[in-house]
Enzyme design. Structure first.
Site: not given
Ligand code: NAD
Length: 498
Positions: A148, A172, A175-176, A225, A280
């Site tokens: 997100f 994909k 969704e937020r 994450s 991040c």
């Molecule tokens: P998230 O992991 O909750 O979601 C990321 C994606 O995974 C979304 O599209 C979501 O729909 C999907 N997802 C969530 N739960 C899932 C599951 N159980 N099974 C399959 N798919 C699932 O992350 P977020 O809250 O959207 O984003 C924030 C996180 O992303 C933070 O931890 C941040 O550090 C990280 N991030 C990392 C970088 C990097 O380059 N390392 C960059 C941006 C964000």
């Protein structure tokens, strides 16, 4: 209420047996709904991408690049609308959204160079009348799953280069805050991309799992994450797919006793609280070396933070906006509470900010916590909110050991005037992206982005030169054209150049 759909084969489809509310985090109100794709919808998107692949693969790279040039122009022409959509659903202020978009556009600019980037390697006369070359062929249908916090920039890390390299793509988004992502995908369509080359499916775990288990998906790029990154990497690998999965972070800045403290404070303020700390690469821990540096840092931070303005995305004078959801707001406040309970000192408390006219918004004010120790929960976890924690140590080596011991290794920074110390730090620290007096060392588009340790699962980093390698496979051809009538004898030993 309007429902945001999917982009499949150039058409918007709102097929949905399930939907989810999309909030405006500044007001705390639901703005729209998003369709959550079923397995069948994702399979349809994959089938369409598969059908579009042969013609797109055979389109000359220069023509693929021309689509990217037009896409860049459309992104620039529609910048205000894109930033508004980001602000509405993510909550970041227009100046920050504009920065996100610009960083994304730079990835499109890099993808415009794809004819040059796809040039292979050629060797003439590797043997008598034998030439050999390596070329980089696209993989087929590839998928991207994005978080997100950068609804425009992170998708732009992925699909422009994947598509420029000749792949077709299923994205994909989060969704937020899905609207800005869907809108830029439509702009690429408008730029002349053939139908089916880029498809967007909105959805949740069901959509992701469908992508991970479908044999037609050849590679998966994920950013999100760490627990989910780990799951994506393991599942994609188990299903024979190439995968890069970028995860969470805990980025430390070392503040050395010789640092220009006013400069360090200015840099820390922007990097810790910009985008509400939902980056991040946000700096979430300052490690002060020596008590004098610690005392000066905390005193100057406290003073500088009195001017911080948290508020609605629509007011450009605000420094940062709300966090993404009510649950996340509660989680961030929970970390501040636990830090206090576990012995740290809350110096500036952002737990109850008053934002007039936006009382239901998901706001957390800038928070500074001193005397943090490595055992406490708020130090170990990624808070992902506007919270800067100060840890005090006696030596630079202690500071480096602390950073190396943390499970994450995304970004880090040192504030110092000592070149020797800075060089030692960058040579030895176990972190993927290092800043020297640079608080957010996010690599430019023509380098690649990636952390170490549990901040990245996979080998190749995101965007830049690594993306060209990630979205292509090497093929090496060795060729001889014997002159008419010349026949080689039978050779049983390994061919060599004697
Ligand atoms: P998230 O992991 O909750 O979601 C990321 C994606 O995974 C979304 O599209 C979501 O729909 C999907 N997802 C969530 N739960 C899932 C599951 N159980 N099974 C399959 N798919 C699932 O992350 P977020 O809250 O959207 O984003 C924030 C996180 O992303 C933070 O931890 C941040 O550090 C990280 N991030 C990392 C970088 C990097 O380059 N390392 C960059 C941006 C964000």
């Amino acid at each position: 209420m309007n429902t945001l759909g999917h982009l499949i084969n150039g058409e918007i489809s709102t097929e949905a047996t399930r939907t989810q509310d999309v909030y405006n985090p500044s007001t705390g109100q639901v703005g729209r709904q998003v369709a959550l794709a079923s397995k069948a919808t994702v399979e349809e998107a994959i089938a369409v991408a598969q059908a579009a692949y042969p013609a797109w693969r055979d389109t000359p790279p220069i023509k693929r690049a021309r689509v990217m040039f037009r896409f860049k122009e459309l992104l620039e022409a529609n910048a205000d609308k894109i930033c508004e959509l980001i602000g509405e659903e993510h909550g970041k202020i227009a100046h920050d959204a504009a920065g996100e978009l610009q960083r994304g556009i730079e990835n499109v600019e890099y993808a415009c160079g794809v004819p040059e980037l796809l040039k292979g390697e050629h060797s003439k006369n590797v043997g008598p009348n034998i030439d050999s070359w390596s070329e980089f062929q696209p993989l087929g249908v590839v998928a991207g799953i994005t978080p997100f916090n950068f609804p425009v920039m992170v998708p732009l890390w992925m699909f422009p280069m994947a598509i420029a390299c000749g792949n077709t793509f299923v994205l994909k988004p989060s969704e937020r805050d899905p609207s800005a992502t869907l809108f830029i995908a439509q702009l690429l369509q408008e730029a002349g991309l053939p139908n089916g080359v880029l498809n967007v499916v909105n959805g949740d775990k069901e959509a992701v799992d469908t992508l991970l288990h479908d044999d037609r998906i050849k590679a998966v790029s994920f950013v999100g994450s760490t627990p989910i990154a780990e799951y994506i990497y393991a599942t994609a690998n188990a299903n024979g797919k190439r995968c890069q999965a970028l995860g969470g972070a805990k980025n430390h800045a070392i503040v050395m006793p010789d640092a220009d403290m006013d400069n360090a404070v200015n840099q820390l303020i922007g990097a810790a609280f910009g985008s509400s700390g939902e980056r991040c690469m946000a700096l979430s821990v300052a490690v002060a070396v020596g008590d004098a540096a610690g005392d000066a840092l905390v005193a100057k931070m406290r003073q500088a933070m009195s001017d911080l303005k948290v508020g609605a995305y629509s007011n450009r004078d605000n420094d940062f906006g709300p966090v993404i959801t009510k649950q996340h707001q509660e989680k961030v406040v929970g970390f501040i509470n636990s830090a206090e309970e576990q012995g740290a000192t809350v110096v500036v408390d952002g737990r109850n900010p008053r934002v007039e006219g936006y009382e239901a918004g998901f706001f957390v004010g800038g928070t500074l916590i001193d005397n943090v120790t490595p055992e406490i929960e708020s130090y170990q976890a990624e808070i992902f909110g506007p919270v800067l924690q100060v840890v005090r140590v006696n030596t630079m080596q202690e500071a480096m050991d602390l950073i190396d011991a943390h499970e994450y290794g995304n970004g880090t920074c040192i504030f110092t005037r000592d070149g020797e110390a800075a060089r030692y730090f960058s040579d030895n620290i176990q972190v993927g992206m290092v800043g020297i007096n640079i608080p957010l060392p996010v690599p430019v588009a023509y380098h690649s982005f990636g952390g170490w340790k549990r901040s990245l699962f996979g080998d190749l980093h995101a965007y830049g030169p690594d993306a060209v390698r990630f979205y292509t496979k090497r093929k090496t051809i060795t060729q001889r054209w014997p002159s008419a009538g010349v026949r080689e004898g039978v050779e049983f030993s390994m061919p060599t150049m004697k």
